[in-house]
Scaffold this motif. Structure first.
Motif, mmCIF file in Angstrom:
data_model
loop_
_atom_site.group_PDB
_atom_site.id
_atom_site.type_symbol
_atom_site.label_atom_id
_atom_site.label_comp_id
_atom_site.label_asym_id
_atom_site.label_seq_id
_atom_site.Cartn_x
_atom_site.Cartn_y
_atom_site.Cartn_z
ATOM 1 N N ASN A 6 0.819 -1.212 0.000
ATOM 2 C CA ASN A 6 0.000 0.000 0.000
ATOM 3 C C ASN A 6 0.853 1.264 0.000
ATOM 4 O O ASN A 6 0.489 2.270 0.614
ATOM 5 C CB ASN A 6 -0.931 -0.002 1.216
ATOM 6 N N LEU A 7 1.966 1.229 -0.714
ATOM 7 C CA LEU A 7 2.855 2.381 -0.764
ATOM 8 C C LEU A 7 2.150 3.589 -1.369
ATOM 9 O O LEU A 7 2.272 4.704 -0.869
ATOM 10 C CB LEU A 7 4.122 2.042 -1.552
ATOM 11 N N ASP A 8 1.394 3.367 -2.427
ATOM 12 C CA ASP A 8 0.701 4.479 -3.076
ATOM 13 C C ASP A 8 -0.318 5.137 -2.145
ATOM 14 O O ASP A 8 -0.476 6.362 -2.149
ATOM 15 C CB ASP A 8 0.034 4.031 -4.370
ATOM 16 N N VAL A 9 -0.960 4.345 -1.303
ATOM 17 C CA VAL A 9 -1.936 4.877 -0.351
ATOM 18 C C VAL A 9 -1.243 5.771 0.671
ATOM 19 O O VAL A 9 -1.690 6.892 0.948
ATOM 20 C CB VAL A 9 -2.689 3.723 0.358
ATOM 21 N N MET A 10 -0.120 5.294 1.237
ATOM 22 C CA MET A 10 0.609 6.080 2.232
ATOM 23 C C MET A 10 1.210 7.332 1.608
ATOM 24 O O MET A 10 1.231 8.391 2.241
ATOM 25 C CB MET A 10 1.707 5.252 2.895
ATOM 26 N N MET A 11 1.682 7.235 0.379
ATOM 27 C CA MET A 11 2.222 8.416 -0.297
ATOM 28 C C MET A 11 1.124 9.462 -0.495
ATOM 29 O O MET A 11 1.372 10.656 -0.297
ATOM 30 C CB MET A 11 2.838 8.024 -1.639
ATOM 31 N N ALA A 12 -0.064 9.030 -0.838
ATOM 32 C CA ALA A 12 -1.182 9.967 -1.017
ATOM 33 C C ALA A 12 -1.564 10.602 0.315
ATOM 34 O O ALA A 12 -1.817 11.812 0.384
ATOM 35 C CB ALA A 12 -2.371 9.243 -1.634
ATOM 36 N N LYS A 13 -1.597 9.798 1.388
ATOM 37 C CA LYS A 13 -1.932 10.332 2.718
ATOM 38 C C LYS A 13 -0.913 11.373 3.170
ATOM 39 O O LYS A 13 -1.265 12.352 3.823
ATOM 40 C CB LYS A 13 -1.994 9.207 3.749
ATOM 41 N N ARG A 14 0.359 11.144 2.842
ATOM 42 C CA ARG A 14 1.434 12.061 3.259
ATOM 43 C C ARG A 14 1.687 13.160 2.216
ATOM 44 O O ARG A 14 2.544 14.011 2.427
ATOM 45 C CB ARG A 14 2.734 11.290 3.498
ATOM 46 N N LYS A 15 0.967 13.089 1.103
ATOM 47 C CA LYS A 15 1.102 14.074 0.016
ATOM 48 C C LYS A 15 2.554 14.218 -0.438
ATOM 49 O O LYS A 15 3.117 15.300 -0.464
ATOM 50 C CB LYS A 15 0.520 15.415 0.435
ATOM 51 N N ILE A 16 3.133 13.075 -0.785
ATOM 52 C CA ILE A 16 4.525 13.037 -1.225
ATOM 53 C C ILE A 16 4.586 12.353 -2.590
ATOM 54 O O ILE A 16 3.888 11.371 -2.832
ATOM 55 C CB ILE A 16 5.414 12.324 -0.184
ATOM 56 N N SER A 17 5.391 12.888 -3.468
ATOM 57 C CA SER A 17 5.519 12.313 -4.809
ATOM 58 C C SER A 17 6.551 11.195 -4.815
ATOM 59 O O SER A 17 7.369 11.070 -3.893
ATOM 60 C CB SER A 17 5.943 13.401 -5.802
ATOM 61 N N LEU A 18 6.518 10.421 -5.876
ATOM 62 C CA LEU A 18 7.481 9.334 -6.036
ATOM 63 C C LEU A 18 8.897 9.904 -6.132
ATOM 64 O O LEU A 18 9.834 9.349 -5.568
ATOM 65 C CB LEU A 18 7.139 8.511 -7.289
ATOM 66 N N ASN A 19 9.039 11.029 -6.818
ATOM 67 C CA ASN A 19 10.357 11.668 -6.934
ATOM 68 C C ASN A 19 10.897 12.098 -5.570
ATOM 69 O O ASN A 19 12.071 11.868 -5.269
ATOM 70 C CB ASN A 19 10.287 12.893 -7.852
ATOM 71 N N GLU A 20 10.045 12.719 -4.760
ATOM 72 C CA GLU A 20 10.477 13.179 -3.447
ATOM 73 C C GLU A 20 10.837 12.001 -2.540
ATOM 74 O O GLU A 20 11.856 12.026 -1.847
ATOM 75 C CB GLU A 20 9.391 14.027 -2.794
ATOM 76 N N LEU A 21 10.013 10.956 -2.561
ATOM 77 C CA LEU A 21 10.300 9.777 -1.753
ATOM 78 C C LEU A 21 11.598 9.116 -2.203
ATOM 79 O O LEU A 21 12.408 8.695 -1.388
ATOM 80 C CB LEU A 21 9.140 8.777 -1.816
ATOM 81 N N SER A 22 11.804 9.066 -3.497
ATOM 82 C CA SER A 22 13.028 8.489 -4.053
ATOM 83 C C SER A 22 14.265 9.203 -3.513
ATOM 84 O O SER A 22 15.246 8.568 -3.141
ATOM 85 C CB SER A 22 12.990 8.584 -5.580
ATOM 86 N N GLU A 23 14.200 10.520 -3.454
ATOM 87 C CA GLU A 23 15.326 11.300 -2.935
ATOM 88 C C GLU A 23 15.508 11.065 -1.432
ATOM 89 O O GLU A 23 16.630 10.940 -0.958
ATOM 90 C CB GLU A 23 15.106 12.784 -3.199
#
Length: 70
Positions: A6-23
């Motif tokens: 559920n990575l996409d769900v947590m990213m949406a809840k935290r309002k973080i993009s894939l690029n930002e998480l990658s960094e």
């Protein structure tokens, strides 16, 4: 596969993009994308720890077991 990521769900809840998480976790976009789409066969504990720290969540927020029907 009975383990759902559920990575996409947590990213949406935290309002973080894939690029930002990658960094933040120092992983390539392609590796994070594989996790996000549920195509990963395994995940290292160090990677899981880094993602949990970046998203301020628990491993159980990211991984879910769904039993397959027999």
């Amino acid at each position: 596969m009975p383990i759902i990521v559920n990575l996409d769900v947590m990213m949406a809840k935290r309002k973080i993009s894939l690029n930002e998480l990658s960094e933040r976790v120092n992983l390539t976009l392609s590796n994070l994308s594989i996790l996000k789409t549920g195509k990963a066969k395994a995940i290292r504990f160090s990677t899981l720890e880094a993602i949990c720290k970046a998203l301020d969540c628990q491993p159980g927020d990211l991984l879910e077991f769904v039993a397959e029907e027999e």
